[in-house]
Motif scaffolding. Structure first.
Motif, short mmCIF file in Angstrom:
data_model
loop_
_atom_site.label_atom_id
_atom_site.label_comp_id
_atom_site.label_asym_id
_atom_site.label_seq_id
_atom_site.Cartn_x
_atom_site.Cartn_y
_atom_site.Cartn_z
N PHE A 5 -27.12 -52.44 -67.53
CA PHE A 5 -28.27 -51.77 -68.14
C PHE A 5 -27.86 -50.56 -68.97
CE2 PHE A 5 -31.52 -48.38 -67.89
CZ PHE A 5 -32.49 -48.98 -68.69
N ALA A 6 -27.04 -49.69 -68.42
CA ALA A 6 -26.65 -48.47 -69.13
C ALA A 6 -25.93 -48.81 -70.44
CB ALA A 6 -25.77 -47.60 -68.24
N ARG A 7 -25.01 -49.76 -70.37
CA ARG A 7 -24.28 -50.14 -71.58
C ARG A 7 -25.22 -50.79 -72.59
NH1 ARG A 7 -19.17 -54.41 -72.01
NH2 ARG A 7 -18.90 -54.25 -74.27
N ALA A 8 -26.09 -51.68 -72.12
CA ALA A 8 -27.02 -52.36 -73.02
C ALA A 8 -27.97 -51.35 -73.68
CB ALA A 8 -27.82 -53.41 -72.25
N LEU A 9 -28.42 -50.37 -72.90
CA LEU A 9 -29.33 -49.36 -73.44
C LEU A 9 -28.64 -48.53 -74.52
CD1 LEU A 9 -32.00 -47.85 -73.46
CD2 LEU A 9 -31.17 -46.46 -71.54
N SER A 10 -27.40 -48.16 -74.29
CA SER A 10 -26.69 -47.35 -75.29
C SER A 10 -26.52 -48.12 -76.59
CB SER A 10 -25.32 -46.93 -74.74
OG SER A 10 -24.48 -48.05 -74.57
N LEU A 11 -26.31 -49.43 -76.51
CA LEU A 11 -26.17 -50.26 -77.71
C LEU A 11 -27.51 -50.39 -78.43
CD1 LEU A 11 -23.84 -53.06 -76.28
CD2 LEU A 11 -23.21 -51.29 -77.94
N VAL A 12 -28.56 -50.56 -77.65
CA VAL A 12 -29.91 -50.68 -78.25
C VAL A 12 -30.28 -49.40 -78.99
CG1 VAL A 12 -32.37 -50.79 -77.70
CG2 VAL A 12 -30.79 -52.43 -76.67
N LEU A 13 -29.98 -48.27 -78.39
CA LEU A 13 -30.35 -46.99 -79.00
C LEU A 13 -29.62 -46.75 -80.32
CD1 LEU A 13 -30.61 -44.65 -75.87
CD2 LEU A 13 -32.45 -45.73 -77.17
N LYS A 14 -28.41 -47.32 -80.46
CA LYS A 14 -27.71 -47.19 -81.74
C LYS A 14 -28.47 -47.90 -82.85
CE LYS A 14 -23.01 -46.81 -79.85
NZ LYS A 14 -21.67 -47.45 -79.78
N SER A 15 -29.13 -48.99 -82.50
CA SER A 15 -29.90 -49.74 -83.50
C SER A 15 -31.26 -49.13 -83.74
CB SER A 15 -30.07 -51.20 -83.04
OG SER A 15 -28.81 -51.84 -82.88
N GLU A 16 -31.84 -48.54 -82.71
CA GLU A 16 -33.19 -48.00 -82.82
C GLU A 16 -33.23 -46.69 -83.61
OE1 GLU A 16 -36.13 -49.28 -81.99
OE2 GLU A 16 -35.07 -51.12 -81.46
N GLY A 17 -32.17 -45.94 -83.53
CA GLY A 17 -32.17 -44.67 -84.27
C GLY A 17 -33.06 -43.64 -83.60
N LEU A 18 -33.52 -42.65 -84.41
CA LEU A 18 -34.34 -41.57 -83.86
C LEU A 18 -35.81 -41.74 -84.26
CD1 LEU A 18 -31.81 -38.65 -84.49
CD2 LEU A 18 -32.23 -39.90 -82.36
N TRP A 19 -36.33 -40.75 -84.94
CA TRP A 19 -37.76 -40.76 -85.26
C TRP A 19 -38.04 -41.71 -86.42
CZ3 TRP A 19 -42.29 -39.61 -83.39
CH2 TRP A 19 -43.40 -39.49 -84.25
N SER A 20 -39.14 -42.47 -86.28
CA SER A 20 -39.58 -43.38 -87.34
C SER A 20 -41.10 -43.49 -87.31
CB SER A 20 -38.95 -44.76 -87.16
OG SER A 20 -39.46 -45.66 -88.12
N ASP A 21 -41.71 -43.39 -88.47
CA ASP A 21 -43.17 -43.53 -88.57
C ASP A 21 -43.51 -44.21 -89.89
OD1 ASP A 21 -45.82 -43.38 -87.94
OD2 ASP A 21 -46.03 -41.23 -88.32
N ASN A 22 -42.93 -45.39 -90.09
CA ASN A 22 -43.11 -46.16 -91.32
C ASN A 22 -44.42 -46.95 -91.25
OD1 ASN A 22 -42.91 -47.99 -93.49
ND2 ASN A 22 -40.67 -47.96 -93.38
N PRO A 23 -45.31 -46.77 -92.20
CA PRO A 23 -46.59 -47.49 -92.19
C PRO A 23 -46.42 -49.01 -92.21
CG PRO A 23 -46.66 -45.66 -93.74
CD PRO A 23 -45.23 -45.81 -93.31
N ALA A 24 -45.31 -49.48 -92.76
CA ALA A 24 -45.07 -50.92 -92.83
C ALA A 24 -44.58 -51.49 -91.50
CB ALA A 24 -44.05 -51.23 -93.92
N ASP A 25 -44.20 -50.62 -90.57
CA ASP A 25 -43.71 -51.08 -89.26
C ASP A 25 -44.89 -51.28 -88.32
OD1 ASP A 25 -42.49 -51.55 -86.85
OD2 ASP A 25 -41.10 -49.88 -86.98
N PRO A 26 -45.14 -52.52 -87.85
CA PRO A 26 -46.29 -52.77 -86.97
C PRO A 26 -46.22 -52.01 -85.65
CG PRO A 26 -44.82 -54.67 -87.02
CD PRO A 26 -44.36 -53.73 -88.11
N GLY A 27 -45.02 -51.55 -85.28
CA GLY A 27 -44.88 -50.82 -84.02
C GLY A 27 -45.39 -49.39 -84.10
N GLY A 28 -45.60 -48.91 -85.32
CA GLY A 28 -46.11 -47.55 -85.48
C GLY A 28 -45.02 -46.52 -85.25
#
Length: 265
Positions: A5-28
């Protein structure tokens, strides 16, 4: 597996980045991949976007574990498959990721990974499952209307997930046991009582024989005090006795050593 879990989470966070609020992103609005809706669900019910931007590492781990990792039974999946499905769940939702795995292994696609899915998964090679999950994930993403906007980034992400998941799939689920060499003290051989008795008997006989020869020599010397020829004869006899004594002594010592050697073996 849960240890990933810890390793997988660290890899996921590299892809997710930090703050995002793009209107085109359905996730908000998202911070480190955590949406405002999930932050309110698992951390703070009345949270604002400002609260989301201040999310702590522990809060991030809580959301990812409860909403994504546990939802796809990450702790029960083999290494590599757990990370591939976990990242898919973060990117496109746990239900869709679970159905994808079920389609790959030939289980009922109800979006809930249970015993039937896990049993069928065990019968397949991890690398094959990782490849098929990533292929189906790419096929789904290409059908989305937002592919033109996010397609390049998604392609890079899935490619990276595939590579890392393959590395994890090649590792054993548990580390090999550590062998500790403990020095073993070899006990000294114990001489049985019968052998000791034989040794004593040999030694006693030697002492008796020595005393006998000594007494004989003294007697001859006393008798020879009256005649030099008798003294000479007594000396010759004594010398012969001594030679015989030395011969017998060497034979007895050799016999004792042989007995002890046999016991030691």
């Amino acid at each position: 597996m849960d240890r990933n879990f810890a390793r997988a989470l660290s890899l996921v966070l590299k892809s997710e980045g930090l703050w995002s609020d793009n209107p085109a992103d359905p996730g908000g609005a998202t911070m480190k991949g955590v949406t405002l809706a999930n932050f309110r669900r698992y951390v703070k019910a009345d949270a604002t976007k400002a609260d989301l931007r201040k999310i702590s590492d522990d809060q991030v781990a809580t959301v990812y574990r409860r909403f994504y990792w546990d939802a796809v039974a990450g702790a029960q999946l083999p290494g590599g498959v757990d990370y591939a499905l976990f990242d898919y769940a973060v990117n496109s939702g746990p239900g869709r990721a679970a159905k994808c795995l079920q389609a790959v292994v030939g289980a009922k696609q109800d979006g809930k990974i249970g015993p039937d899915t896990l049993v069928k998964l065990k019968g397949m090679m991890r690398a094959t499952v990782v490849d098929e999950v990533c292929d189906q994930r790419m096929a789904f993403l290409k059908r989305l209307p937002t592919w033109k906007t996010f397609g390049k980034g998604w392609s890079s992400r899935v490619s990276s997930v595939r590579d890392e998941a393959m590395k994890m799939a090649a590792l054993p689920d548990a580390p090999p046991p550590v062998r500790v060499e403990v020095p073993v003290e070899v006990p000294k051989p114990v001489v049985p009582e019968k052998v000791e008795q034989k040794v004593k008997e040999k030694s006693g006989f030697l002492s008796w024989l020595t005393g006998l020869f000594g007494s004989g020599a003294i007697g001859l010397g006393w008798l020879g005090g009256m005649d030099w020829q008798a003294v000479l004869a007594g000396g010759v006899v004594l010398l012969v006795f001594l030679l015989i004594l030395l011969l017998l002594r060497s034979q007895i010592v050799a016999a004792v050593r042989q007995i002890k050697a046999e016991v030691a073996e």
